[in-house]
Design a protein around this motif. Structure first.
Motif, PDB file in Angstrom:
ATOM      1  N   THR A  42     -10.285 -54.306 -25.919  1.00 40.01           N
ATOM      2  CA  THR A  42     -10.981 -55.233 -25.019  1.00 40.01           C
ATOM      3  C   THR A  42     -11.544 -56.406 -25.824  1.00 40.01           C
ATOM      4  OG1 THR A  42     -11.555 -53.413 -23.555  1.00 40.01           O
ATOM      5  CG2 THR A  42     -12.818 -55.449 -23.315  1.00 40.01           C
ATOM      6  N   TRP A  43     -11.033 -57.604 -25.532  1.00 37.47           N
ATOM      7  CA  TRP A  43     -11.478 -58.805 -26.230  1.00 37.47           C
ATOM      8  C   TRP A  43     -12.645 -59.470 -25.505  1.00 37.47           C
ATOM      9  CZ3 TRP A  43      -7.071 -62.161 -28.668  1.00 37.47           C
ATOM     10  CH2 TRP A  43      -6.309 -61.375 -29.539  1.00 37.47           C
ATOM     11  N   SER A  44     -12.671 -59.363 -24.190  1.00 39.82           N
ATOM     12  CA  SER A  44     -13.778 -59.970 -23.446  1.00 39.82           C
ATOM     13  C   SER A  44     -14.073 -59.131 -22.200  1.00 39.82           C
ATOM     14  CB  SER A  44     -13.450 -61.414 -23.038  1.00 39.82           C
ATOM     15  OG  SER A  44     -12.482 -61.445 -22.018  1.00 39.82           O
ATOM     16  N   VAL A  45     -15.325 -59.187 -21.782  1.00 41.93           N
ATOM     17  CA  VAL A  45     -15.764 -58.485 -20.580  1.00 41.93           C
ATOM     18  C   VAL A  45     -16.397 -59.520 -19.663  1.00 41.93           C
ATOM     19  CG1 VAL A  45     -17.267 -56.706 -19.631  1.00 41.93           C
ATOM     20  CG2 VAL A  45     -16.171 -56.340 -21.843  1.00 41.93           C
ATOM     21  N   GLU A  46     -15.799 -59.695 -18.502  1.00 43.43           N
ATOM     22  CA  GLU A  46     -16.303 -60.650 -17.518  1.00 43.43           C
ATOM     23  C   GLU A  46     -17.332 -59.932 -16.638  1.00 43.43           C
ATOM     24  OE1 GLU A  46     -14.499 -63.433 -13.965  1.00 43.43           O
ATOM     25  OE2 GLU A  46     -13.147 -62.523 -15.430  1.00 43.43           O
ATOM     26  N   VAL A  47     -18.525 -60.474 -16.599  1.00 45.18           N
ATOM     27  CA  VAL A  47     -19.616 -59.875 -15.828  1.00 45.18           C
ATOM     28  C   VAL A  47     -19.841 -60.719 -14.576  1.00 45.18           C
ATOM     29  CG1 VAL A  47     -22.035 -59.183 -15.858  1.00 45.18           C
ATOM     30  CG2 VAL A  47     -20.666 -59.011 -17.953  1.00 45.18           C
ATOM     31  N   THR A  48     -19.749 -60.081 -13.407  1.00 45.80           N
ATOM     32  CA  THR A  48     -19.939 -60.769 -12.130  1.00 45.80           C
ATOM     33  C   THR A  48     -21.176 -60.200 -11.449  1.00 45.80           C
ATOM     34  OG1 THR A  48     -17.536 -60.949 -11.922  1.00 45.80           O
ATOM     35  CG2 THR A  48     -18.842 -61.390  -9.949  1.00 45.80           C
ATOM     36  N   PRO A  49     -22.229 -61.033 -11.269  1.00 48.46           N
ATOM     37  CA  PRO A  49     -23.433 -60.529 -10.591  1.00 48.46           C
ATOM     38  C   PRO A  49     -23.144 -60.270  -9.109  1.00 48.46           C
ATOM     39  CG  PRO A  49     -23.719 -62.828 -11.300  1.00 48.46           C
ATOM     40  CD  PRO A  49     -22.359 -62.394 -11.730  1.00 48.46           C
ATOM     41  N   ARG A  50     -23.754 -59.195  -8.571  1.00 45.30           N
ATOM     42  CA  ARG A  50     -23.528 -58.830  -7.170  1.00 45.30           C
ATOM     43  C   ARG A  50     -24.863 -58.631  -6.452  1.00 45.30           C
ATOM     44  NH1 ARG A  50     -19.384 -54.004  -6.970  1.00 45.30           N
ATOM     45  NH2 ARG A  50     -21.037 -53.010  -8.151  1.00 45.30           N
ATOM     46  N   GLY A  51     -25.777 -59.522  -6.662  1.00 48.49           N
ATOM     47  CA  GLY A  51     -27.076 -59.444  -5.970  1.00 48.49           C
ATOM     48  C   GLY A  51     -27.878 -58.256  -6.448  1.00 48.49           C
ATOM     49  N   SER A  52     -28.288 -57.420  -5.491  1.00 48.61           N
ATOM     50  CA  SER A  52     -29.118 -56.264  -5.840  1.00 48.61           C
ATOM     51  C   SER A  52     -28.296 -55.107  -6.405  1.00 48.61           C
ATOM     52  CB  SER A  52     -29.894 -55.789  -4.603  1.00 48.61           C
ATOM     53  OG  SER A  52     -28.982 -55.379  -3.606  1.00 48.61           O
ATOM     54  N   LEU A  53     -26.975 -55.173  -6.268  1.00 49.27           N
ATOM     55  CA  LEU A  53     -26.089 -54.146  -6.831  1.00 49.27           C
ATOM     56  C   LEU A  53     -25.895 -54.401  -8.324  1.00 49.27           C
ATOM     57  CD1 LEU A  53     -23.369 -54.020  -4.051  1.00 49.27           C
ATOM     58  CD2 LEU A  53     -25.175 -52.350  -4.462  1.00 49.27           C
ATOM     59  N   PRO A  54     -25.522 -53.383  -9.071  1.00 48.93           N
ATOM     60  CA  PRO A  54     -25.228 -53.615 -10.488  1.00 48.93           C
ATOM     61  C   PRO A  54     -24.070 -54.607 -10.636  1.00 48.93           C
ATOM     62  CG  PRO A  54     -25.349 -51.260 -10.005  1.00 48.93           C
ATOM     63  CD  PRO A  54     -25.416 -51.982  -8.705  1.00 48.93           C
ATOM     64  N   SER A  55     -24.112 -55.336 -11.710  1.00 43.59           N
ATOM     65  CA  SER A  55     -23.070 -56.336 -11.969  1.00 43.59           C
ATOM     66  C   SER A  55     -21.720 -55.662 -12.159  1.00 43.59           C
ATOM     67  CB  SER A  55     -23.409 -57.127 -13.235  1.00 43.59           C
ATOM     68  OG  SER A  55     -24.618 -57.812 -13.069  1.00 43.59           O
ATOM     69  N   ALA A  56     -20.687 -56.321 -11.663  1.00 41.30           N
ATOM     70  CA  ALA A  56     -19.315 -55.823 -11.853  1.00 41.30           C
ATOM     71  C   ALA A  56     -18.829 -56.286 -13.219  1.00 41.30           C
ATOM     72  CB  ALA A  56     -18.405 -56.352 -10.757  1.00 41.30           C
ATOM     73  N   GLN A  58     -15.493 -56.532 -15.690  1.00 41.41           N
ATOM     74  CA  GLN A  58     -14.029 -56.497 -15.769  1.00 41.41           C
ATOM     75  C   GLN A  58     -13.618 -56.798 -17.213  1.00 41.41           C
ATOM     76  OE1 GLN A  58     -11.649 -55.808 -13.423  1.00 41.41           O
ATOM     77  NE2 GLN A  58     -10.134 -56.075 -15.043  1.00 41.41           N
ATOM     78  N   GLY A  59     -13.041 -55.803 -17.893  1.00 38.16           N
ATOM     79  CA  GLY A  59     -12.597 -55.988 -19.275  1.00 38.16           C
ATOM     80  C   GLY A  59     -11.204 -56.594 -19.344  1.00 38.16           C
ATOM     81  N   HIS A  60     -10.994 -57.424 -20.352  1.00 37.71           N
ATOM     82  CA  HIS A  60      -9.692 -58.064 -20.587  1.00 37.71           C
ATOM     83  C   HIS A  60      -9.267 -57.782 -22.022  1.00 37.71           C
ATOM     84  CE1 HIS A  60      -9.906 -60.248 -16.796  1.00 37.71           C
ATOM     85  NE2 HIS A  60     -11.145 -60.608 -17.120  1.00 37.71           N
ATOM     86  N   THR A  61      -8.109 -57.169 -22.172  1.00 38.01           N
ATOM     87  CA  THR A  61      -7.579 -56.921 -23.513  1.00 38.01           C
ATOM     88  C   THR A  61      -6.901 -58.179 -24.040  1.00 38.01           C
ATOM     89  OG1 THR A  61      -5.425 -56.187 -22.710  1.00 38.01           O
ATOM     90  CG2 THR A  61      -7.153 -54.496 -22.926  1.00 38.01           C
ATOM     91  N   GLY A  62      -6.560 -58.137 -25.318  1.00 33.71           N
ATOM     92  CA  GLY A  62      -5.815 -59.253 -25.894  1.00 33.71           C
ATOM     93  C   GLY A  62      -4.475 -59.439 -25.210  1.00 33.71           C
ATOM     94  N   ALA A  63      -3.856 -58.339 -24.799  1.00 32.53           N
ATOM     95  CA  ALA A  63      -2.577 -58.416 -24.095  1.00 32.53           C
ATOM     96  C   ALA A  63      -2.736 -59.021 -22.709  1.00 32.53           C
ATOM     97  CB  ALA A  63      -1.946 -57.033 -23.999  1.00 32.53           C
ATOM     98  N   ASP A  64      -3.912 -58.829 -22.085  1.00 31.78           N
ATOM     99  CA  ASP A  64      -4.165 -59.467 -20.791  1.00 31.78           C
ATOM    100  C   ASP A  64      -4.342 -60.977 -20.954  1.00 31.78           C
ATOM    101  OD1 ASP A  64      -4.156 -56.999 -19.537  1.00 31.78           O
ATOM    102  OD2 ASP A  64      -6.337 -56.772 -19.623  1.00 31.78           O
ATOM    103  N   SER A 122     -15.768 -60.137 -27.704  1.00 27.61           N
ATOM    104  CA  SER A 122     -15.744 -59.369 -28.953  1.00 27.61           C
ATOM    105  C   SER A 122     -14.779 -60.065 -29.910  1.00 27.61           C
ATOM    106  CB  SER A 122     -15.280 -57.937 -28.685  1.00 27.61           C
ATOM    107  OG  SER A 122     -15.102 -57.253 -29.890  1.00 27.61           O
ATOM    108  N   ARG A 123     -15.255 -60.465 -31.050  1.00 26.38           N
ATOM    109  CA  ARG A 123     -14.417 -61.197 -32.020  1.00 26.38           C
ATOM    110  C   ARG A 123     -13.753 -60.286 -33.043  1.00 26.38           C
ATOM    111  NH1 ARG A 123     -13.781 -65.713 -29.214  1.00 26.38           N
ATOM    112  NH2 ARG A 123     -15.737 -66.724 -28.766  1.00 26.38           N
ATOM    113  N   GLN A 124     -14.116 -59.007 -33.078  1.00 26.49           N
ATOM    114  CA  GLN A 124     -13.542 -58.121 -34.090  1.00 26.49           C
ATOM    115  C   GLN A 124     -12.062 -57.851 -33.841  1.00 26.49           C
ATOM    116  OE1 GLN A 124     -16.131 -54.807 -33.616  1.00 26.49           O
ATOM    117  NE2 GLN A 124     -14.892 -53.847 -32.033  1.00 26.49           N
ATOM    118  N   TRP A 125     -11.658 -57.713 -32.582  1.00 26.00           N
ATOM    119  CA  TRP A 125     -10.258 -57.403 -32.292  1.00 26.00           C
ATOM    120  C   TRP A 125      -9.348 -58.595 -32.555  1.00 26.00           C
ATOM    121  CZ3 TRP A 125     -10.490 -52.657 -32.835  1.00 26.00           C
ATOM    122  CH2 TRP A 125     -11.505 -51.889 -32.292  1.00 26.00           C
TER     123      TRP A 125
END
Length: 194
Positions: A42-56, A58-64, A122-125
């Motif tokens: 996983t190179w990056s994780v996209e965080v989407t706020p959803r109001g009072s619910l926990p944030s969604a 979505q992980g993206h690999t280098g291949a994605d 994440s810059r390590q990968w």
């Protein structure tokens, strides 16, 4: 002069060639394998706020993010093994191709280091992908520069091309008996073909 000295002199030309071949293959395989593995992390994780619910999340690999990256790393992995099966100019050409593939994989890793992906990054990968590409490129460059002088696979597995004696039975060995079939295999013949 002792036997040890003459054996050392006789084995000297082949030993550096085998050693270089081993280094080039290991560099290519280790670099391409490392890049292939790092591209699936996983190179990056996209965080989407959803109001009072926990944030969604979505992980993206280098291949994605760079779909060609893992494909080039897999081709480099296969090419690293193919160095053993080739010889002469074909091996040098394959080395040049591996060097280019390694450079392209390293460029993908470098892009992953500096790109502004959405979310937590994440810059390590990408760094490991860059390192793997550089190692694969070094193995390919070594193969392109010196591969023509390296030893090839033994001719033990190549068919000699000798024909059967004039009075020999031309039927397939499987029709002549089990022992005949095994003897044909020992000679390097296909016992099913006449």
């Amino acid at each position: 002069m002792s036997e040890r000295d003459t054996a050392g002199e006789a084995g000297t030309p082949a030993a550096p060639g085998r050693r270089e071949l081993t280094y080039a293959v290991l560099l290519s395989l280790a670099g391409a394998g490392l890049a292939c593995w790092a591209a699936t992390r996983t190179w990056s994780v996209e965080v989407t706020p959803r109001g009072s619910l926990p944030s969604a999340r979505q992980g993206h690999t280098g291949a994605d993010l760079l779909p060609w990256l893992s494909a080039l790393a897999l081709v480099g992995l296969a090419g690293g093994g193919a160095v053993l099966a080739t010889r002469g100019r074909v091996r040098r050409l394959l080395g040049g191709l591996l060097a280019l593939l390694g450079a392209a994989v390293a460029a993908g890793g470098g892009y992953g280091l500096v790109a502004a992906f959405d979310g937590e990054v994440s810059r390590q990968w990408p760094a490991l992908c860059l390192l793997g590409g550089v190692l694969a490129a070094l193995g390919g460059a070594l193969t392109a520069a010196r591969g023509q002088r390296w030893p090839a696979m033994g001719a033990r597995y190549e068919r000699s091309g000798t024909e059967a004696p004039a009075g020999a039975d031309r039927r397939p060995a499987t029709e002549r008996g089990t022992r005949e079939a095994w003897d044909a295999l020992d000679r390097g013949e296909d016992p099913t073909v006449s």
